[in-house]
Design an enzyme around this catalytic site. Structure first.
Site, PDB file in Angstrom:
ATOM      1  N   LYS A 183       0.863  -1.182   0.000  1.00  0.00           N
ATOM      2  CA  LYS A 183       0.000   0.000   0.000  1.00  0.00           C
ATOM      3  C   LYS A 183       0.898   1.230   0.000  1.00  0.00           C
ATOM      4  O   LYS A 183       1.509   1.584   1.007  1.00  0.00           O
ATOM      5  CB  LYS A 183      -0.916   0.059   1.220  1.00  0.00           C
ATOM      6  CG  LYS A 183      -1.989   1.124   0.990  1.00  0.00           C
ATOM      7  CD  LYS A 183      -2.618   1.644   2.246  1.00  0.00           C
ATOM      8  CE  LYS A 183      -1.887   2.787   2.869  1.00  0.00           C
ATOM      9  NZ  LYS A 183      -1.770   4.009   2.037  1.00  0.00           N
ATOM     10  N   GLY A 236       6.942   4.785   8.345  1.00  0.00           N
ATOM     11  CA  GLY A 236       6.055   5.935   8.485  1.00  0.00           C
ATOM     12  C   GLY A 236       6.203   6.530   9.874  1.00  0.00           C
ATOM     13  O   GLY A 236       7.227   6.339  10.538  1.00  0.00           O
ATOM     14  N   SER A 237       5.182   7.223  10.308  1.00  0.00           N
ATOM     15  CA  SER A 237       5.294   7.949  11.571  1.00  0.00           C
ATOM     16  C   SER A 237       5.150   7.006  12.772  1.00  0.00           C
ATOM     17  O   SER A 237       4.591   5.908  12.655  1.00  0.00           O
ATOM     18  CB  SER A 237       4.219   9.031  11.643  1.00  0.00           C
ATOM     19  OG  SER A 237       2.948   8.422  11.648  1.00  0.00           O
ATOM     20  N   THR A 238       5.629   7.471  13.907  1.00  0.00           N
ATOM     21  CA  THR A 238       5.586   6.660  15.125  1.00  0.00           C
ATOM     22  C   THR A 238       4.144   6.386  15.546  1.00  0.00           C
ATOM     23  O   THR A 238       3.814   5.264  15.953  1.00  0.00           O
ATOM     24  CB  THR A 238       6.381   7.372  16.240  1.00  0.00           C
ATOM     25  OG1 THR A 238       7.750   7.404  15.816  1.00  0.00           O
ATOM     26  CG2 THR A 238       6.288   6.648  17.566  1.00  0.00           C
ATOM     27  N   THR A 240       1.443   6.155  13.623  1.00  0.00           N
ATOM     28  CA  THR A 240       0.849   5.130  12.752  1.00  0.00           C
ATOM     29  C   THR A 240       1.471   3.765  13.049  1.00  0.00           C
ATOM     30  O   THR A 240       0.774   2.741  13.037  1.00  0.00           O
ATOM     31  CB  THR A 240       1.052   5.504  11.270  1.00  0.00           C
ATOM     32  OG1 THR A 240       0.532   6.813  11.057  1.00  0.00           O
ATOM     33  CG2 THR A 240       0.352   4.545  10.350  1.00  0.00           C
ATOM     34  N   GLY A 241       2.766   3.750  13.311  1.00  0.00           N
ATOM     35  CA  GLY A 241       3.441   2.484  13.643  1.00  0.00           C
ATOM     36  C   GLY A 241       2.794   1.816  14.844  1.00  0.00           C
ATOM     37  O   GLY A 241       2.575   0.593  14.856  1.00  0.00           O
ATOM     38  N   GLU A 393       9.019  15.637  16.105  1.00  0.00           N
ATOM     39  CA  GLU A 393       9.485  15.515  14.726  1.00  0.00           C
ATOM     40  C   GLU A 393       8.712  16.539  13.888  1.00  0.00           C
ATOM     41  O   GLU A 393       7.479  16.555  13.904  1.00  0.00           O
ATOM     42  CB  GLU A 393       9.219  14.106  14.193  1.00  0.00           C
ATOM     43  CG  GLU A 393       9.757  13.937  12.783  1.00  0.00           C
ATOM     44  CD  GLU A 393       9.464  12.569  12.178  1.00  0.00           C
ATOM     45  OE1 GLU A 393       8.323  12.101  12.272  1.00  0.00           O
ATOM     46  OE2 GLU A 393      10.390  11.988  11.601  1.00  0.00           O
TER      47      GLU A 393
END
Ligand code: NAD
Length: 494
Positions: A183, A236-238, A240-241, A393
């Protein structure tokens, strides 16, 4: 490659499933060119049904093609052919990458496309190099480990280096015998489709590499939930992780590899032999891709003795940068991915100034940009560790400056309470460089340089909330394999 006409690039708003383009989905998204804000047309959003179709096709290809069972060198041959096709396709791939991302056409052609091809080759070479072992058991048994692919690996990709990041995820997975469903980011969906077309041309069995388009909440989440996905690899971002890790835990306890955000320090000691050279390195580490790089060196930790001189040089370098579209050959500063993202960056700068920071240069958007979002490279001084621009960030061209007197203080400032992706140390003292490299809690420490080389053998990945698991290196290949133990009784029968 210097020129392209963005309006003449054909963009396919489709998924790629079972070796062909597939249209349809729950809704469409309005993807826009970051360079000038022009719409790329409606991107279909894969819903549960389309994601299911892609994963089932991948599973069937994994089970019914001989991809996983053929001699590993035969898999490697296909990946190498694919790499050659990618390299030869630069005239199509580079504009496709540049049109909807923040990657300049020139760099996409000279770096992203060749780097993608080389990533495919690097992992092709591992296909018959890493495997199980015979273990030192008691001699009445033969104990061994054998390695096996997971089946279908789901890969979820960010927008900042779409082609390169995708290759780092799919190449080890495919070399190890898995099928993949990718994706891409909903903001940069097009170059991945071309990669999939070239895979078929190279001889990859249909269904082994599928692409589903859509946003994270709909398509990404459906991919993580799917029971046939054996593992998820994410960059990706923390935040979303963490959501992906939760979804994988709740839906089949799937393993995950997470390459997440960072807030990386660049530590400069006063003994650097060439202040200008170091300033150029520091400047590039925060302005490359307009700071939209996971390991951007966003915190400058500077020895007080050179503080003022260094910041002056850095500001002069920042002020020379010229914003422009990714296809503008004279531009040296790329756009921010979207207007909301630029507003987010500016909000952090403004709030940090309200907390007492001082702007040396930048601190606002470029005026009169060509319709996109262009932010001036920004230096913030008089900052404290708890201020927002030092802590969060930003993912933009903003660097904060903190001063230190001795090595202990430098190490304390370099440490970030949450992130640990990368760090740079600049000094002429090798002992100090090694003490700092040992002391800084980060997945990568560069000494007297900043940023990756083309040494794919060096793994990349974070400590702390910057994630776990590695992209690149032997580690990334091995992470695409499961280990099975086999114990055989070899005692003599009566
Ligand atoms: P993001 O986390 O917003 O999105 C990344 C991907 O995840 C996109 O494809 C998105 O659609 C998808 N996604 C979003 N929510 C999801 C959900 N709930 N379930 C499943 N998928 C979901 O990140 P971004 O804005 O695209 O990229 C910027 C971030 O990526 C930064 O934080 C940057 O540091 C990080 N990054 C890290 C590395 C690394 O190697 N560590 C490399 C590049 C970027």
């Amino acid at each position: 490659m210097e020129n392209m006409d963005p309006d003449r690039i054909v963009l396919r708003n489709a998924h790629f499933i079972g070796g062909r383009h597939v249209e349809g989905g729950a809704a469409t998204l309005d993807t826009r060119r970051p360079s000038d804000g022009v719409s790329c047309g409606g991107l279909p959003v894969a819903d549960d049904d389309i994601v299911d179709q892609a994963v089932q096709d991948a599973w069937n290809a994994f089970k019914t093609s001989d991809w996983a069972s053929r001699a590993p060198r035969e898999r490697a041959r296909v990946l190498r052919r694919w790499a050659d096709l990618v390299e030869a396709d630069v005239a199509t791939l580079a504009p496709l990458e540049a049109v909807c991302s923040t990657r300049p056409l020139r760099d996409a052609a000279a770096w992203d496309v060749p780097f993608t091809a080389e990533g495919l080759r690097f992992f092709a070479e591992w296909a018959d190099k890493a495997g199980g072992a015979v273990m030192p058991t008691a001699t009445d048994h033969l104990g061994m480990t054998i390695t096996e692919p997971y089946g279908v690996i789901g890969a979820i990709i960010p927008w900042n280096f779409p082609l390169v990041t995708t290759s780092w995820k799919i190449a080890p997975a495919l070399a190890a015998g898995n099928a993949v469903v990718v994706k891409p980011s909903e903001m940069t969906p097009y170059s991945t489709l071309r990669l999939a077309e070239l895979a078929i041309e190279a001889g990859l069995p249909k269904g082994l590499f599928n692409v589903v388009q859509g946003d994270g909440r709909t398509t990404g989440a459906a991919l993580c939930r799917h029971p046939r996905i054996g593992k998820v690899t994410f960059t990706g971002s923390t935040a979303t992780g963490a959501a992906i890790m939760t979804a994988c835990a709740e839906n089949g306890t799937k393993p995950v590899t997470l390459e997440l955000g960072g807030k990386s320090p660049q530590v400069v000691f006063a003994d650097v032999p060439d202040l200008d050279k170091t300033a150029r390195t520091v400047a590039r580490a925060i302005t490359l891709n307009a700071g939209q790089v996971c390991n951007a060196g966003s915190r400058l930790i500077l020895q007080r003795a050179v503080g003022e001189r260094f910041v002056e040089r850095l500001a002069a370098m920042f002020e020379e940068l010229k914003p422009g579209a990714t296809w503008d050959p004279d531009a040296t500063m790329t756009p921010i991915i979207s207007l909301p993202q630029m507003e987010r960056i500016h909000g952090i700068v403004q709030r940090t100034v309200a907390q007492g920071a001082e702007i040396v240069t930048g601190g606002r958007a470029f005026e009169g940009g060509p319709g996109g979002a262009y932010y001036r490279p920004t230096i913030l001084t008089r900052v404290q560790g708890e201020m927002e621009a030092v802590r969060r960030e930003i993912f933009g061209p903003v660097i904060t400056v903190q001063l230190f007197d001795d090595e202990e203080e430098a190490l304390a400032l370099a440490d970030h309470p949450e992130y640990g992706l990368a760090a740079g140390v600049h000094t002429a003292d090798i002992g100090r460089a090694l003490r700092m490299a040992r002391g800084i809690e980060a997945g990568t420490v560069w000494v007297n340089r900043y940023g990756r080389t083309s040494d794919f053998v060096i793994p990349t990945g974070g400590y702390k909330r910057s994630g776990f698991g590695k992209d690149l290196g032997r580690q990334a290949y091995e992470a695409c394999l499961r280990v099975k133990s086999v114990l055989i009784d070899i005692t003599k029968g009566e």
